[in-house]
Design a protein around this motif. Structure first.
Motif, mmCIF file in Angstrom:
data_model
loop_
_atom_site.group_PDB
_atom_site.id
_atom_site.type_symbol
_atom_site.label_atom_id
_atom_site.label_comp_id
_atom_site.label_asym_id
_atom_site.label_seq_id
_atom_site.Cartn_x
_atom_site.Cartn_y
_atom_site.Cartn_z
ATOM 1 N N LEU A 11 -41.147 -46.063 96.562
ATOM 2 C CA LEU A 11 -41.069 -46.573 97.938
ATOM 3 C C LEU A 11 -42.458 -46.672 98.539
ATOM 4 N N LYS A 12 -42.700 -47.732 99.258
ATOM 5 C CA LYS A 12 -43.968 -47.842 99.984
ATOM 6 C C LYS A 12 -43.748 -47.175 101.332
ATOM 7 N N ALA A 13 -44.595 -46.205 101.637
ATOM 8 C CA ALA A 13 -44.425 -45.493 102.911
ATOM 9 C C ALA A 13 -44.491 -46.513 104.033
ATOM 10 N N SER A 14 -43.551 -46.415 104.956
ATOM 11 C CA SER A 14 -43.600 -47.360 106.073
ATOM 12 C C SER A 14 -44.373 -46.743 107.218
ATOM 13 N N TYR A 15 -45.606 -47.194 107.349
ATOM 14 C CA TYR A 15 -46.453 -46.656 108.403
ATOM 15 C C TYR A 15 -46.353 -47.499 109.658
ATOM 16 N N LEU A 16 -45.513 -48.530 109.620
ATOM 17 C CA LEU A 16 -45.537 -49.522 110.694
ATOM 18 C C LEU A 16 -45.460 -48.887 112.080
ATOM 19 N N PHE A 17 -44.329 -48.217 112.377
ATOM 20 C CA PHE A 17 -44.166 -47.746 113.745
ATOM 21 C C PHE A 17 -45.037 -46.525 114.050
ATOM 22 N N SER A 18 -45.380 -45.713 113.002
ATOM 23 C CA SER A 18 -46.289 -44.597 113.267
ATOM 24 C C SER A 18 -47.710 -45.120 113.484
ATOM 25 N N ASP A 19 -48.105 -46.153 112.754
ATOM 26 C CA ASP A 19 -49.425 -46.767 112.973
ATOM 27 C C ASP A 19 -49.507 -47.359 114.379
ATOM 28 N N ILE A 20 -48.431 -48.021 114.763
ATOM 29 C CA ILE A 20 -48.410 -48.617 116.104
ATOM 30 C C ILE A 20 -48.557 -47.496 117.144
ATOM 31 N N ALA A 21 -47.763 -46.430 116.964
ATOM 32 C CA ALA A 21 -47.784 -45.322 117.937
ATOM 33 C C ALA A 21 -49.194 -44.729 118.036
ATOM 34 N N LYS A 22 -49.874 -44.613 116.886
ATOM 35 C CA LYS A 22 -51.206 -44.011 116.884
ATOM 36 C C LYS A 22 -52.204 -44.899 117.635
ATOM 37 N N ARG A 23 -52.134 -46.195 117.346
ATOM 38 C CA ARG A 23 -53.068 -47.116 118.014
ATOM 39 C C ARG A 23 -52.813 -47.137 119.520
ATOM 40 N N VAL A 24 -51.523 -47.103 119.895
ATOM 41 C CA VAL A 24 -51.178 -47.130 121.320
ATOM 42 C C VAL A 24 -51.677 -45.844 121.981
#
Ligand code: PLP
Length: 408
Positions: A11-24
């Protein structure tokens, strides 16, 4: 020795929403005076409508008295809800679906994820790109996808959804056995006509394939010419399963209720090529692994189909569609290409060769608006962002003013 399912390591780790949260988060720390407007994650913002709340309360009150208390209910859902779904969502629209073909569940994510369990590991699976991630990841977990190389799983058939094909997957050149479709689409907001769906039904018949049709956003369809269910297409009952959700249709993202339609005519083939009933298989799976949705939640879902409930949920969706319209017009006025936003709560914006994360950062830092970078939904999303209409009218108007200012 207890051993792990090795497929999970693919599985490719899904960083999408955690990356978004970090940038925000980083942006907010540096700009504490800016009120960030979130048009990213596709979660509803409006409260359950009064008719639904009344149904919910009535269900809770019944649980408070021995005379009306309910313990375990039917795993497939109570008849009072299945009957209303069959009549309102299907029979009234000319689709011949009966109540015992409806399986009530706690939402479409679980159902779309779990359904693949019914199929052999070595079938060929086709998924759109970009895509709602649960379809792909659950096939990875099941060991159906092969290794990950150059950004894609070698064993999957990807159906690119691009401007050139109106963001509608083309029929695959090679033979596939299982096909995931989602209309109105997440993330692109594109819709499919009856003719488009007929093409897929014909394909599935010809190749003995099965369509898993995700209609989680069906309630947003306002164009009378567009199908509201795949069962409007002749022959679909034999070759298609449909997933529905009350999440976006009636604000149930936190309440949890959805359903899956598995027609009795729907077939799957056993190892010697004999037709088997998919309905029986799913019924077996559902009754073995699921113990039903809570009674008050099913009462709340039932209320969606009351006269008052129908009017109220329609008004709620109309409000989100009004937001979508404002977003669409703004994006259009700024000269960007886009798809979606009518008959859908999502607007898929072409960033004109701009990387989707760069576009995301631009909107965050220049406008204080959060969207979702398209790359999070697949390779074909690399130059797109998704803007969601789930917010208040005031916030959407203000976000659009800020975006106009930032991009002018
Ligand atoms: N299918 C699609 C295409 C979705 O976008 C979502 C949620 O965003 C779901 C299914 C999940 O819905 P539910 O809340 O019913 O699990």
């Amino acid at each position: 020795m207890i051993r792990a399912n090795d497929n999970y390591s693919k599985l490719k780790a899904s960083y999408l929403f955690s990356d978004i949260a970090k940038r925000v988060d980083d942006y907010q720390k540096k700009n504490s005076g800016t009120q960030i407007i979130r048009l990213g994650i596709g979660d509803v913002t409006k409260a359950l409508v009064p008719a639904v709340i009344k149904g919910f309360h009535d269900g809770v009150d019944e649980m408070a008295s021995d005379a009306t208390f309910r313990g375990y209910g039917p795993e497939q859902g109570y008849a009072f809800l299945r009957d209303k779904i069959a009549k309102n969502d299907f029979q009234d629209r000319g689709a011949d679906i009966s109540a015992d073909e409806i399986f009530v569940s706690d939402g479409a994510k679980c159902d779309t994820g779990n359904f693949q369990e019914l199929f052999a590991t070595d079938i060929r699976v086709a998924i759109p790109d970009p895509v709602y991630p649960a379809y792909l990841d659950t096939n990875v977990m099941a060991g159906r996808t092969g290794e990950f190389a150059d950004g894609r799983y070698t064993g999957m058939v990807y159906m690119d959804c691009l401007k050139e094909n109106n963001f509608l997957p083309n029929l695959p050149d090679e033979e596939v056995d299982l096909i995931y479709l989602c209309f109105p689409n997440n993330p692109t907001g594109s819709t499919a006509t009856r003719a488009d769906l007929k093409g897929w039904v014909d394909y599935a018949k010809k190749h003995k394939a099965l369509i898993l049709f995700d209609a989680a956003y069906e309630a947003f369809v306002r164009d009378e010419n567009l199908p509201r269910t795949i069962y409007e297409i002749e022959g679909a009952k034999e070759v298609a399963v449909e997933f529905r959700s009350f999440s976006k249709a009636a604000g149930f993202t936190g309440t949890r209720c959805g359903f899956t339609v598995v027609p009795k005519d729907c077939r799957v083939f056993n190892s010697v090529g004999e037709k088997t009933s998919l309905h029986s298989l799913w019924n077996r799976r559902h009754t073995t692994k699921f113990n039903g949705v809570s009674y008050p939640v099913q009462k709340a879902a039932e209320a969606v189909y009351s006269e008052a409930g129908k009017v109220q949920v329609k008004q709620q969706i109309d409000a989100y569609l009004k937001n979508a319209d404002i977003i669409r017009k703004t994006i259009d006025s700024l000269g960007f290409d886009y798809v979606g936003g009518n008959n859908s709560p999502y607007i898929w914006v072409d960033g004109k060769d701009r990387d989707s994360w760069d576009f995301f950062d631009l909107l965050l830092t220049k406008a204080g608006v959060v969207c979702t970078p398209g790359a999070g939904f697949g390779r074909c999303g690399q130059n797109y962002i998704r803007i969601s209409a789930f917010n208040t009218l005031e916030n959407v108007m203000s976000a659009m003013d800020r975006i106009k200012e930032a991009l002018k």
